[in-house]
Design a protein around this motif. Structure first.
Motif, PDB file in Angstrom:
ATOM      1  N   THR A   3       0.831  -1.193   0.000  1.00  0.00           N
ATOM      2  CA  THR A   3       0.000   0.000   0.000  1.00  0.00           C
ATOM      3  C   THR A   3       0.871   1.251   0.000  1.00  0.00           C
ATOM      4  O   THR A   3       2.003   1.215   0.493  1.00  0.00           O
ATOM      5  N   SER A   4       0.332   2.323  -0.516  1.00  0.00           N
ATOM      6  CA  SER A   4       1.071   3.594  -0.476  1.00  0.00           C
ATOM      7  C   SER A   4       1.260   4.078   0.963  1.00  0.00           C
ATOM      8  O   SER A   4       2.083   4.948   1.206  1.00  0.00           O
ATOM      9  N   TRP A   5       0.536   3.504   1.902  1.00  0.00           N
ATOM     10  CA  TRP A   5       0.737   3.841   3.313  1.00  0.00           C
ATOM     11  C   TRP A   5       2.095   3.335   3.798  1.00  0.00           C
ATOM     12  O   TRP A   5       2.608   3.815   4.796  1.00  0.00           O
ATOM     13  N   GLU A   6       2.626   2.307   3.163  1.00  0.00           N
ATOM     14  CA  GLU A   6       3.873   1.644   3.540  1.00  0.00           C
ATOM     15  C   GLU A   6       3.897   1.375   5.041  1.00  0.00           C
ATOM     16  O   GLU A   6       2.975   0.760   5.564  1.00  0.00           O
ATOM     17  N   ASP A   7       4.934   1.819   5.773  1.00  0.00           N
ATOM     18  CA  ASP A   7       5.025   1.505   7.203  1.00  0.00           C
ATOM     19  C   ASP A   7       3.968   2.211   8.042  1.00  0.00           C
ATOM     20  O   ASP A   7       3.703   1.816   9.172  1.00  0.00           O
ATOM     21  N   HIS A   8       3.328   3.249   7.497  1.00  0.00           N
ATOM     22  CA  HIS A   8       2.242   3.903   8.238  1.00  0.00           C
ATOM     23  C   HIS A   8       1.081   2.949   8.476  1.00  0.00           C
ATOM     24  O   HIS A   8       0.346   3.108   9.453  1.00  0.00           O
ATOM     25  N   ALA A   9       0.886   1.958   7.604  1.00  0.00           N
ATOM     26  CA  ALA A   9      -0.220   1.018   7.782  1.00  0.00           C
ATOM     27  C   ALA A   9      -0.093   0.288   9.112  1.00  0.00           C
ATOM     28  O   ALA A   9      -1.038   0.245   9.901  1.00  0.00           O
ATOM     29  N   ARG A  10       1.068  -0.257   9.384  1.00  0.00           N
ATOM     30  CA  ARG A  10       1.196  -0.992  10.643  1.00  0.00           C
ATOM     31  C   ARG A  10       1.387  -0.064  11.837  1.00  0.00           C
ATOM     32  O   ARG A  10       1.213  -0.474  12.986  1.00  0.00           O
ATOM     33  N   GLU A  11       1.705   1.173  11.569  1.00  0.00           N
ATOM     34  CA  GLU A  11       1.808   2.157  12.654  1.00  0.00           C
ATOM     35  C   GLU A  11       0.429   2.655  13.082  1.00  0.00           C
ATOM     36  O   GLU A  11       0.144   2.763  14.275  1.00  0.00           O
ATOM     37  N   PHE A  12      -0.443   2.957  12.108  1.00  0.00           N
ATOM     38  CA  PHE A  12      -1.719   3.591  12.432  1.00  0.00           C
ATOM     39  C   PHE A  12      -2.917   2.645  12.482  1.00  0.00           C
ATOM     40  O   PHE A  12      -3.876   2.909  13.199  1.00  0.00           O
TER      41      PHE A  12
ATOM     42  N   ILE B  28      -7.494   1.080  14.682  1.00  0.00           N
ATOM     43  CA  ILE B  28      -8.859   0.702  14.272  1.00  0.00           C
ATOM     44  C   ILE B  28      -9.188  -0.721  14.721  1.00  0.00           C
ATOM     45  O   ILE B  28     -10.253  -1.240  14.417  1.00  0.00           O
ATOM     46  N   GLY B  29      -8.253  -1.353  15.419  1.00  0.00           N
ATOM     47  CA  GLY B  29      -8.466  -2.700  15.910  1.00  0.00           C
ATOM     48  C   GLY B  29      -7.820  -3.784  15.066  1.00  0.00           C
ATOM     49  O   GLY B  29      -7.948  -4.969  15.368  1.00  0.00           O
ATOM     50  N   LEU B  30      -7.104  -3.409  14.010  1.00  0.00           N
ATOM     51  CA  LEU B  30      -6.442  -4.398  13.161  1.00  0.00           C
ATOM     52  C   LEU B  30      -5.122  -4.813  13.818  1.00  0.00           C
ATOM     53  O   LEU B  30      -4.275  -3.966  14.106  1.00  0.00           O
ATOM     54  N   ASP B  31      -4.971  -6.104  14.063  1.00  0.00           N
ATOM     55  CA  ASP B  31      -3.761  -6.633  14.711  1.00  0.00           C
ATOM     56  C   ASP B  31      -2.668  -6.802  13.670  1.00  0.00           C
ATOM     57  O   ASP B  31      -2.364  -7.911  13.233  1.00  0.00           O
ATOM     58  N   CYS B  32      -2.053  -5.695  13.278  1.00  0.00           N
ATOM     59  CA  CYS B  32      -1.139  -5.710  12.126  1.00  0.00           C
ATOM     60  C   CYS B  32       0.213  -5.087  12.415  1.00  0.00           C
ATOM     61  O   CYS B  32       0.983  -4.855  11.482  1.00  0.00           O
ATOM     62  N   SER B  33       0.529  -4.828  13.661  1.00  0.00           N
ATOM     63  CA  SER B  33       1.771  -4.105  13.951  1.00  0.00           C
ATOM     64  C   SER B  33       3.021  -4.876  13.547  1.00  0.00           C
ATOM     65  O   SER B  33       4.080  -4.283  13.381  1.00  0.00           O
ATOM     66  N   ASP B  34       2.898  -6.195  13.343  1.00  0.00           N
ATOM     67  CA  ASP B  34       4.058  -6.980  12.933  1.00  0.00           C
ATOM     68  C   ASP B  34       3.979  -7.450  11.475  1.00  0.00           C
ATOM     69  O   ASP B  34       4.826  -8.211  11.025  1.00  0.00           O
ATOM     70  N   TRP B  35       2.986  -6.983  10.717  1.00  0.00           N
ATOM     71  CA  TRP B  35       2.896  -7.387   9.318  1.00  0.00           C
ATOM     72  C   TRP B  35       4.020  -6.715   8.530  1.00  0.00           C
ATOM     73  O   TRP B  35       4.216  -5.499   8.626  1.00  0.00           O
ATOM     74  N   PRO B  36       4.728  -7.467   7.716  1.00  0.00           N
ATOM     75  CA  PRO B  36       5.714  -6.841   6.830  1.00  0.00           C
ATOM     76  C   PRO B  36       5.021  -5.916   5.824  1.00  0.00           C
ATOM     77  O   PRO B  36       3.820  -6.033   5.584  1.00  0.00           O
ATOM     78  N   PHE B  37       5.781  -5.016   5.233  1.00  0.00           N
ATOM     79  CA  PHE B  37       5.243  -4.141   4.193  1.00  0.00           C
ATOM     80  C   PHE B  37       6.271  -4.009   3.091  1.00  0.00           C
ATOM     81  O   PHE B  37       7.466  -4.080   3.321  1.00  0.00           O
ATOM     82  N   LEU B  38       5.767  -3.848   1.875  1.00  0.00           N
ATOM     83  CA  LEU B  38       6.635  -3.649   0.721  1.00  0.00           C
ATOM     84  C   LEU B  38       6.622  -2.183   0.343  1.00  0.00           C
ATOM     85  O   LEU B  38       5.631  -1.487   0.555  1.00  0.00           O
ATOM     86  N   THR B  39       7.725  -1.736  -0.230  1.00  0.00           N
ATOM     87  CA  THR B  39       7.833  -0.333  -0.639  1.00  0.00           C
ATOM     88  C   THR B  39       8.278  -0.251  -2.090  1.00  0.00           C
ATOM     89  O   THR B  39       8.859  -1.191  -2.634  1.00  0.00           O
ATOM     90  N   GLY B  40       8.007   0.884  -2.694  1.00  0.00           N
ATOM     91  CA  GLY B  40       8.551   1.180  -4.010  1.00  0.00           C
ATOM     92  C   GLY B  40       9.979   1.658  -3.842  1.00  0.00           C
ATOM     93  O   GLY B  40      10.433   1.919  -2.726  1.00  0.00           O
ATOM     94  N   VAL B  41      10.701   1.761  -4.943  1.00  0.00           N
ATOM     95  CA  VAL B  41      12.057   2.305  -4.892  1.00  0.00           C
ATOM     96  C   VAL B  41      12.164   3.425  -5.914  1.00  0.00           C
ATOM     97  O   VAL B  41      11.420   3.475  -6.895  1.00  0.00           O
ATOM     98  N   ASP B  42      13.094   4.317  -5.670  1.00  0.00           N
ATOM     99  CA  ASP B  42      13.264   5.471  -6.553  1.00  0.00           C
ATOM    100  C   ASP B  42      13.567   5.085  -7.990  1.00  0.00           C
ATOM    101  O   ASP B  42      13.248   5.800  -8.906  1.00  0.00           O
ATOM    102  N   GLY B  43      14.151   3.919  -8.208  1.00  0.00           N
ATOM    103  CA  GLY B  43      14.513   3.506  -9.554  1.00  0.00           C
ATOM    104  C   GLY B  43      13.372   2.945 -10.389  1.00  0.00           C
ATOM    105  O   GLY B  43      13.547   2.636 -11.555  1.00  0.00           O
ATOM    106  N   ASP B  44      12.192   2.770  -9.786  1.00  0.00           N
ATOM    107  CA  ASP B  44      11.060   2.246 -10.553  1.00  0.00           C
ATOM    108  C   ASP B  44      10.716   3.215 -11.673  1.00  0.00           C
ATOM    109  O   ASP B  44      10.673   4.426 -11.472  1.00  0.00           O
ATOM    110  N   SER B  45      10.467   2.675 -12.849  1.00  0.00           N
ATOM    111  CA  SER B  45      10.110   3.505 -14.001  1.00  0.00           C
ATOM    112  C   SER B  45       8.757   4.159 -13.778  1.00  0.00           C
ATOM    113  O   SER B  45       7.852   3.528 -13.232  1.00  0.00           O
TER     114      SER B  45
END
Length: 192
Positions: A68-77, A81-98
């Motif tokens: 998600t575009s939320w990246e690490d904010h998803a598991r932070e925030f 709302i009650g989602l037990d997700c503080s330990d879920w990994p997250f994927l990020t984009g990189v600057d080199g993506d076209s």
């Protein structure tokens, strides 16, 4: 090996736009909804959906990941709302993506060789508009479930039932064949 679930926030967990009255009436969740600010984001969520995601996320051999575009904010925030997700990994984009590439596909392609995988679930409201991503999913050689909910309603009870069946079904029920139709299921509106 595990079933890896990659999930977006906006349009999936939180319908978009969050203040739409259509979300509450059309999503199919009958329980309580909350419309509130979550960190820097406006969110709307069904308490029933959050509860169901929590149940799914603790099943044996199931690993939820944020894509998600939320990246690490998803598991932070989202624990607020009650989602037990503080330990879920997250994927990020990189600057080199076209610029023309969908960053979520590139992030998943980069992560896939390092992630133990015997099934994959990808939940994103934009997925049905990403033919390259859908084509790539065909090449994985494992059962794949792609769900692209309508962003105005987000995930529905029917989506969650499909995911539950997919992640908890015996491996024998999910044949590894060359028949694309037998190992790949697309759930969601084809057009908007």
């Amino acid at each position: 090996m595990a079933t890896q679930v990659f999930i977006d926030v906006d349009g999936c967990i939180s319908p978009h736009p969050p203040h739409s009255g259509l979300s509450r009436t059309n999503a199919g969740w009958t329980g309580e909804w909350t419309d509130a600010r979550v960190g820097p984001y406006d969110c709307l969520w069904s308490h029933d959906l959050v509860r169901e995601l929590n149940v799914l996320s603790v099943l044996p051999n199931v690993q939820f990941n944020f894509l998600t575009s939320w990246e690490d904010h998803a598991r932070e925030f989202l624990p607020s709302i009650g989602l037990d997700c503080s330990d879920w990994p997250f994927l990020t984009g990189v600057d080199g993506d076209s610029p023309g590439d969908w960053w979520k596909l590139r992030a998943l392609q980069r992560a896939q060789p390092m992630v133990p995988l015997d099934r994959l679930v990808w939940i994103d409201d934009e997925l049905n508009r990403q033919p390259e991503a859908l084509g790539w999913l065909k090449t994985l050689g494992v059962p794949v479930l792609a769900i692209s909910p309508c962003p105005v309603t987000g995930l529905t009870p029917a989506h969650l039932e499909t995911i539950k069946t997919f992640v908890s079904g015996p491996a024998a029920a999910l044949p590894h064949t060359n028949k694309y139709e037998q190992r790949y299921s697309f759930q969601g509106p084809q057009e908007r």
